[in-house]
Design an enzyme around this catalytic site. Structure first.
Site, mmCIF file in Angstrom:
data_model
loop_
_atom_site.group_PDB
_atom_site.id
_atom_site.type_symbol
_atom_site.label_atom_id
_atom_site.label_comp_id
_atom_site.label_asym_id
_atom_site.label_seq_id
_atom_site.Cartn_x
_atom_site.Cartn_y
_atom_site.Cartn_z
ATOM 1 N N HIS A 1 -10.132 1.645 2.135
ATOM 2 C CA HIS A 1 -9.585 2.741 2.295
ATOM 3 C C HIS A 1 -10.934 3.997 2.439
ATOM 4 C CE1 HIS A 1 -5.232 2.642 2.203
ATOM 5 N NE2 HIS A 1 -5.309 2.191 0.729
ATOM 6 N N HIS B 1 -9.216 -3.727 -1.609
ATOM 7 C CA HIS B 1 -8.242 -2.967 -0.840
ATOM 8 C C HIS B 1 -8.662 -1.390 -0.812
ATOM 9 C CE1 HIS B 1 -3.859 -2.068 0.139
ATOM 10 N NE2 HIS B 1 -4.140 -0.902 -0.296
ATOM 11 N N GLU B 2 -8.885 -1.017 -1.915
ATOM 12 C CA GLU B 2 -9.289 0.467 -2.168
ATOM 13 C C GLU B 2 -10.598 0.809 -1.475
ATOM 14 O OE1 GLU B 2 -6.925 2.141 -3.275
ATOM 15 O OE2 GLU B 2 -5.589 0.380 -4.068
ATOM 16 N N CYS C 1 0.873 -1.239 -0.045
ATOM 17 C CA CYS C 1 -0.083 -0.115 -0.100
ATOM 18 C C CYS C 1 0.932 1.277 0.045
ATOM 19 C CB CYS C 1 -0.746 -0.053 1.369
ATOM 20 S SG CYS C 1 -1.959 1.517 1.186
HETATM 21 NI NI NI Z 1 -3.835 1.207 0.083
#
Ligand code: NI
Length: 185
Positions: free
Chosen positions: A152, A148-149, A106
């Protein structure tokens, strides 16, 4: 002296910054200059950083926008090639029971790699940068980027998804031990 490669390095929020722990806001007006400029900035940032994805909070903007741009690279040699795609107000509609662990890095967690379980397949909806609602099904690496995004945007990083602290290792060790065998990432 700075190396020339650092001149255009984007300013990425690093782990510990509160913007990475906030729930990002839904975008109301996708066609606004604010949102369109944000998308352009994120396209530039992920391109300069050599990443396969970036979320708005990583450039200090707490909005529900991310970019996916899977492509083969030194970091991810076997990544499928896809055009950089802006994903706005994303939702996971359904997810496979089957989980798969894979290595993730990341831009906000430098020098580390985590062996992270993700759903192998997901069905999603999102809005594109023209403001049109889209549906898609993603598997494997691209499904991993999406999850993953999206995390966030909910104030999570891959570290929060680890099954065990043992699954967090240094990137330099990852290159030594795992990169030659795990050609996926
Ligand atoms: Ni990331």
């Amino acid at each position: 002296m700075q190396s020339t490669s650092n001149v255009n390095k984007p300013d990425i929020a690093q782990l510990g910054h509160s913007v990475l722990r906030q729930e990002a806001q839904v975008v109301d007006d996708i066609l606004s200059h604010e949102c369109q400029n944000l998308i352009d900035e994120m396209m530039d940032a992920v391109n300069q950083a050599g990443g396969v994805g970036i979320a708005a909070p990583q450039i200090y903007r707490s909005m529900r926008v991310f970019i996916m741009c899977s492509k083969p690279s030194i970091r991810y040699p076997n990544a499928p090639l896809m055009p950089p795609t802006a994903i706005i107000n994303p939702e996971i509609v359904s997810a496979s029971k089957e989980m798969e662990k894979g290595w993730e890095g990341c831009l906000s967690v430098p020098s580390m790699r985590g062996f992270v379980p993700r759903h192998k397949e997901i069905a999603v909806t999102y809005y594109d940068r023209q403001g049109h609602k889209q549906q898609a099904t993603y598997t494997d690496f691209v499904a991993r980027i999406f999850q993953h995004e999206l995390d966030h945007l909910d104030g999570l990083t891959f570290i929060d998804r680890l099954e065990s602290p043992i699954d967090l290792i240094s990137e330099s060790h990852w290159y030594q031990e795992f990169a030659p065998k795990d050609s996926k990432m």
